[in-house]
Design a protein around this motif. Sequence first.
Motif, PDB file in Angstrom:
ATOM      1  N   TRP A 100       0.859  -1.134   0.059  1.00  0.00           N
ATOM      2  CA  TRP A 100      -0.168  -0.104   0.042  1.00  0.00           C
ATOM      3  C   TRP A 100       0.916   1.359   0.048  1.00  0.00           C
ATOM      4  O   TRP A 100       0.603   2.275  -0.457  1.00  0.00           O
ATOM      5  CB  TRP A 100      -0.864   0.088   1.189  1.00  0.00           C
ATOM      6  N   THR A 101       1.927   1.168   0.694  1.00  0.00           N
ATOM      7  CA  THR A 101       3.022   2.399   0.591  1.00  0.00           C
ATOM      8  C   THR A 101       3.396   2.608  -0.620  1.00  0.00           C
ATOM      9  O   THR A 101       3.838   4.076  -0.808  1.00  0.00           O
ATOM     10  CB  THR A 101       4.303   1.913   1.476  1.00  0.00           C
ATOM     11  N   GLU A 102       3.206   1.862  -1.791  1.00  0.00           N
ATOM     12  CA  GLU A 102       3.583   2.268  -3.262  1.00  0.00           C
ATOM     13  C   GLU A 102       2.685   3.081  -3.944  1.00  0.00           C
ATOM     14  O   GLU A 102       2.810   3.697  -4.771  1.00  0.00           O
ATOM     15  CB  GLU A 102       3.921   1.094  -3.910  1.00  0.00           C
ATOM     16  N   TYR A 103       1.354   3.055  -3.089  1.00  0.00           N
ATOM     17  CA  TYR A 103       0.339   3.781  -3.892  1.00  0.00           C
ATOM     18  C   TYR A 103      -0.228   4.966  -3.044  1.00  0.00           C
ATOM     19  O   TYR A 103      -0.927   5.759  -3.800  1.00  0.00           O
ATOM     20  CB  TYR A 103      -0.663   2.615  -4.299  1.00  0.00           C
ATOM     21  N   LEU A 104      -0.167   4.884  -1.944  1.00  0.00           N
ATOM     22  CA  LEU A 104      -1.000   5.939  -1.107  1.00  0.00           C
ATOM     23  C   LEU A 104       0.128   7.005  -0.394  1.00  0.00           C
ATOM     24  O   LEU A 104       1.370   6.470   0.009  1.00  0.00           O
ATOM     25  CB  LEU A 104      -1.363   5.386   0.080  1.00  0.00           C
ATOM     26  N   ASP A 105       0.177   8.079  -0.544  1.00  0.00           N
ATOM     27  CA  ASP A 105       1.163   9.171   0.149  1.00  0.00           C
ATOM     28  C   ASP A 105       1.027   8.855   1.597  1.00  0.00           C
ATOM     29  O   ASP A 105       0.235   9.493   2.334  1.00  0.00           O
ATOM     30  CB  ASP A 105       0.716  10.506  -0.046  1.00  0.00           C
ATOM     31  N   THR A 106       2.000   8.220   2.245  1.00  0.00           N
ATOM     32  CA  THR A 106       1.864   7.800   3.688  1.00  0.00           C
ATOM     33  C   THR A 106       1.741   8.877   4.605  1.00  0.00           C
ATOM     34  O   THR A 106       0.936   8.839   5.620  1.00  0.00           O
ATOM     35  CB  THR A 106       3.405   7.089   3.882  1.00  0.00           C
ATOM     36  N   GLN A 107       2.467   9.885   4.292  1.00  0.00           N
ATOM     37  CA  GLN A 107       2.448  11.234   5.406  1.00  0.00           C
ATOM     38  C   GLN A 107       1.240  11.908   5.328  1.00  0.00           C
ATOM     39  O   GLN A 107       0.627  11.968   6.431  1.00  0.00           O
ATOM     40  CB  GLN A 107       3.331  12.273   4.890  1.00  0.00           C
ATOM     41  N   SER A 108       0.452  11.909   4.187  1.00  0.00           N
ATOM     42  CA  SER A 108      -0.986  12.589   4.341  1.00  0.00           C
ATOM     43  C   SER A 108      -1.836  11.568   4.837  1.00  0.00           C
ATOM     44  O   SER A 108      -3.000  12.111   5.442  1.00  0.00           O
ATOM     45  CB  SER A 108      -1.381  12.999   2.870  1.00  0.00           C
ATOM     46  N   PHE A 109      -1.767  10.374   4.584  1.00  0.00           N
ATOM     47  CA  PHE A 109      -2.691   9.487   5.286  1.00  0.00           C
ATOM     48  C   PHE A 109      -2.565   9.362   6.763  1.00  0.00           C
ATOM     49  O   PHE A 109      -3.353   9.131   7.533  1.00  0.00           O
ATOM     50  CB  PHE A 109      -2.502   8.024   4.685  1.00  0.00           C
ATOM     51  N   ILE A 110      -1.351   9.568   7.186  1.00  0.00           N
ATOM     52  CA  ILE A 110      -1.087   9.460   8.570  1.00  0.00           C
ATOM     53  C   ILE A 110      -1.806  10.934   9.205  1.00  0.00           C
ATOM     54  O   ILE A 110      -2.136  10.841  10.131  1.00  0.00           O
ATOM     55  CB  ILE A 110       0.430   9.457   8.877  1.00  0.00           C
TER      56      ILE A 110
END
Length: 538
Positions: free
Chosen positions: A324-334
């Motif tokens: 999932w980290t390859e497709y979702l912007d981790t920082q904004s989702f956090i």
Amino acid sequence: MNLKGKIIALLLVIVIGTILLSVVEEKLNPTVNELTVDRKQQHIQAMESGANPSIGTTTIAEDGTVGKNFVSHLPLVVIDIGNQKIPVTKRFALNEYGDEIIEHTGADPYVEGYIHLIDNPDYINSLTDTATMTSNMKIKYRGNTSLTLEKKQYGIKLYNEDGTNRRESVLGMTANNDWVLNGSMIDSTLIRNYMSYNLGSVFFPYTTEVRYCEVILKRGDIYKYQGVYLMMEKVEEGNERVDLKDYQKGDDFVSYLLCRDRQDSTELQLSTYGSKNRLSYGALSVLYPTTDILDSYALDYITKDIDNIEKILYSDDVQIFSTWTEYLDTQSFIDYFVFNEMMGNFDAGENSTYMYRNQSGKLCMGPVWDYDGAMDNYSAMLYNPQQIVFDEQPWFDRLCLSEVYVNGLIKRYGELRGSILSAEYLNAYVDEVSRFLGNAALREWSRWEHVYGVNGSFDSEYDQDGYSVDRTREHYNEEVQRLKDYFSMKEIFMEDGLEELQDDAKKTSNFYGQYLVIILILVLVCSAVLISRRKYFK
């Protein structure tokens, strides 16, 4: 190799290893700069420039009428639609699954009229003053739940005499023709949306600008006070809004802006893996590309993009899920989780939930929207600060099964709890804004006293978990204190609540271990090279 050479070689190996470890640490845990609100904040700028919140009356006549001597330190927005009535053209209904959907009558929701803005540089604004801006406009009611309330919210489109769109810089915000007048009665502090949009801009760069104002309806020679509102930008694609790469037919890549909300037949909503299998709430509407440029290729591109993301998020295969980290912007989702959990906005994630993807980047969350019912302000539910709730929202319920994601939440909140999301900071912010509102807040409460406060229509008791709950406060300042109490209670349990998410999180990534293996290999290679060239150290 003599002792001196061995020592130098060992030191070099240690230095190289330390540098590589620091690079990996920075990669996994990037340094966070001190967070501050960079945008113009009306309450700060006005007070520093000499605005006097104590000017003007504190009471409004029972019928809402005011004379031309009405004066305020806030900008005045005068709406003139003559004797026309704005129609209500949509309502809530339930589909075959019992989900709430939106139905429309099909009638035109707009009526035409004029808007006059009075916004003087000395912060003394009277109905007798010459308008600083006047424009033709179309106006409609907007919102969903707010349509049932007496104090309506409005959507406004500015246009020229020839019918073309008119772009204006309204109250110092970037020029546009499309504006929102938000004045939700749900939040009698008048602060929740203003604070959330300003603070949310720290994390989500395209969050809308907002300005307080007071709205007055003009019907002939009669002026009727409507209360304190926020003039707001609309969430849409644009250079000064959500800045995406323009889509041209024939482009391989499609930038897009989506919004999750209730099912609505008038919106172009995606049919994706999550919605078809009833794994996620509501539906995702395509806001950009707009319908006039959206072709079948772009629609198919967006649908497949979301399909792929949802298949990954809802996969029970750890190897697939971990990507999932390859497709979702981790920082904004956090950040979206931490911000909305701290703000107690549990409508987010389901309704008014925006996300976008730009050029070749990952899918990002934001901008944020709609906080009037947040911060323990749901009328029929007393919030329990000892629990984390946002892990129940669509997509986020799955992300919280990832150890990488949960650890990111804990780390991020640890960074923020001593600054912009601390109870101390938030309570001080509330105090500053309530002081700035001054007499305007008292006018709002006077105008709608049959709604707010004790014996108002919002005044009711209900039972929850065996307790009798009465949420109503008698005065405006008491409602402000209730808001501050929420932050003080939420802070006590927030960290522990996030850490409890670790109980269900799965180890979905061994990246750190992979990095350590790479570092070990590099250290061994460096050692071998140094040993092979030991003659240089003799």
